[in-house]
Write a protein that holds these residues in place. Structure first.
Motif, short mmCIF file in Angstrom:
data_model
loop_
_atom_site.label_atom_id
_atom_site.label_comp_id
_atom_site.label_asym_id
_atom_site.label_seq_id
_atom_site.Cartn_x
_atom_site.Cartn_y
_atom_site.Cartn_z
N GLN A 1 -36.65 -41.84 106.02
CA GLN A 1 -36.74 -42.95 105.07
C GLN A 1 -37.02 -44.22 105.87
O GLN A 1 -36.26 -44.57 106.78
N VAL A 2 -38.11 -44.89 105.50
CA VAL A 2 -38.44 -46.16 106.13
C VAL A 2 -38.32 -47.24 105.07
O VAL A 2 -38.82 -47.09 103.95
N THR A 3 -37.65 -48.32 105.41
CA THR A 3 -37.44 -49.38 104.45
C THR A 3 -37.51 -50.73 105.14
O THR A 3 -37.36 -50.84 106.36
N GLN A 4 -37.71 -51.75 104.34
CA GLN A 4 -37.72 -53.10 104.86
C GLN A 4 -36.31 -53.67 104.82
O GLN A 4 -35.51 -53.35 103.92
N MET A 5 -36.00 -54.50 105.79
CA MET A 5 -34.70 -55.16 105.83
C MET A 5 -34.43 -55.86 104.50
O MET A 5 -35.31 -56.52 103.94
N GLY A 6 -33.20 -55.70 104.00
CA GLY A 6 -32.83 -56.33 102.74
C GLY A 6 -33.03 -55.45 101.52
O GLY A 6 -32.53 -55.77 100.44
N GLN A 7 -33.74 -54.37 101.69
CA GLN A 7 -33.97 -53.46 100.58
C GLN A 7 -32.80 -52.50 100.39
O GLN A 7 -32.03 -52.24 101.33
N GLU A 8 -32.71 -51.97 99.21
CA GLU A 8 -31.69 -50.97 98.91
C GLU A 8 -32.24 -49.57 99.18
O GLU A 8 -33.42 -49.30 98.90
N VAL A 9 -31.39 -48.71 99.74
CA VAL A 9 -31.79 -47.33 99.92
C VAL A 9 -30.71 -46.41 99.37
O VAL A 9 -29.52 -46.76 99.39
N ILE A 10 -31.13 -45.29 98.90
CA ILE A 10 -30.19 -44.25 98.45
C ILE A 10 -30.51 -42.97 99.18
O ILE A 10 -31.64 -42.47 99.13
#
Lengths: 115, 110
Positions: A11-20
């Motif tokens: 899972q790659v996400t941007q800082m500040g984003q929500e992940v599940i």
């Protein structure tokens, strides 16, 4: 042998984003855990969950983290606003009854990368 | 607070040699001491475990030695093979809580 299943594997996400992060523990298991591992190093305990509530949590598991068992099979870890330092491999684990000497089963992990 | 201390951090052994990994714990309430083996990209998997009422447990080439008075336990891998190359974690447990060591990266050279 029964398996703990985790999705996604990466899972790659941007800082500040929500992940599940999602996990399907072994079907007759009652105790569920999340651990994390940074750069293949120490396996750090985050939280344990039993009977639809948190039984124990570590200092890492702050207000940005939450866990949920939304149905009879899934167990999720939510990170509300991701930080760079949340980048790690997250492992879900389960044991059957919580009695002494039980085998802890781990999933294959979700590699979380926060950019 | 580090509940379980593990050493060494990394270990290189020749094929056929003995690999030894050591762990120490503080909490005397722990009553179960498993060792986990982890291959790259995989989750840790139970390798062998011991209860504190015995001083040694052997399964094939893998042996746990347990010293209750010293609060120490160790994993010995006899006749180490390249396929044993992995990261090994000791753990200490009481009922439903597990605490892991920092891991030992073992490389077995052919």
């Amino acid at each position: 042998e029964p398996e703990v299943t985790q999705t996604p594997s990466h899972q790659v996400t941007q800082m500040g984003q929500e992940v599940i992060l999602r996990c399907v523990p072994i079907s007759n298991h009652l105790y569920f855990y999340w651990y994390r591992q940074i750069l293949g190093q120490k396996v750090e305990f985050l939280v344990s969950f039993y009977n639809n509530e948190i039984s124990e949590k570590s200092e890492i598991f702050d207000d940005q983290f939450s866990v949920e068992r939304p149905d009879g099979s899934n167990f999720t870890l939510k990170i509300r606003s991701t930080k760079l330092e949340d980048s790690a491999m997250y492992f879900c684990a389960s044991i059957r009854t919580g009695q002494p000497f039980e085998k802890l089963f781990f999933g294959s992990g979700t590699q979380l990368s926060v950019l | 607070q580090q509940q379980v201390k593990q050493s060494p951090q990394s270990l290189i052994v020749q094929k056929g040699g003995i690999s030894i990994i050591n762990c120490a714990y503080e909490n005397t309430a722990f009553d179960y001491f498993p060792w986990y083996q982890q291959f790259p990209g995989k989750g840790p998997a139970l390798l062998i475990a011991i209860r504190p009422d015995v001083s040694e447990k052997k399964e094939g080439r893998f042996t746990i030695s347990f010293n209750k008075s010293a609060k120490q336990f160790s994993l010995h891998i006899m006749d180490s093979q390249p396929g044993d190359s992995a990261t090994y974690f000791c753990a200490a447990s009481r009922v439903d809580q597990f605490y892991f060591g920092t891991g030992t990266s073992l490389t077995v050279i052919p």
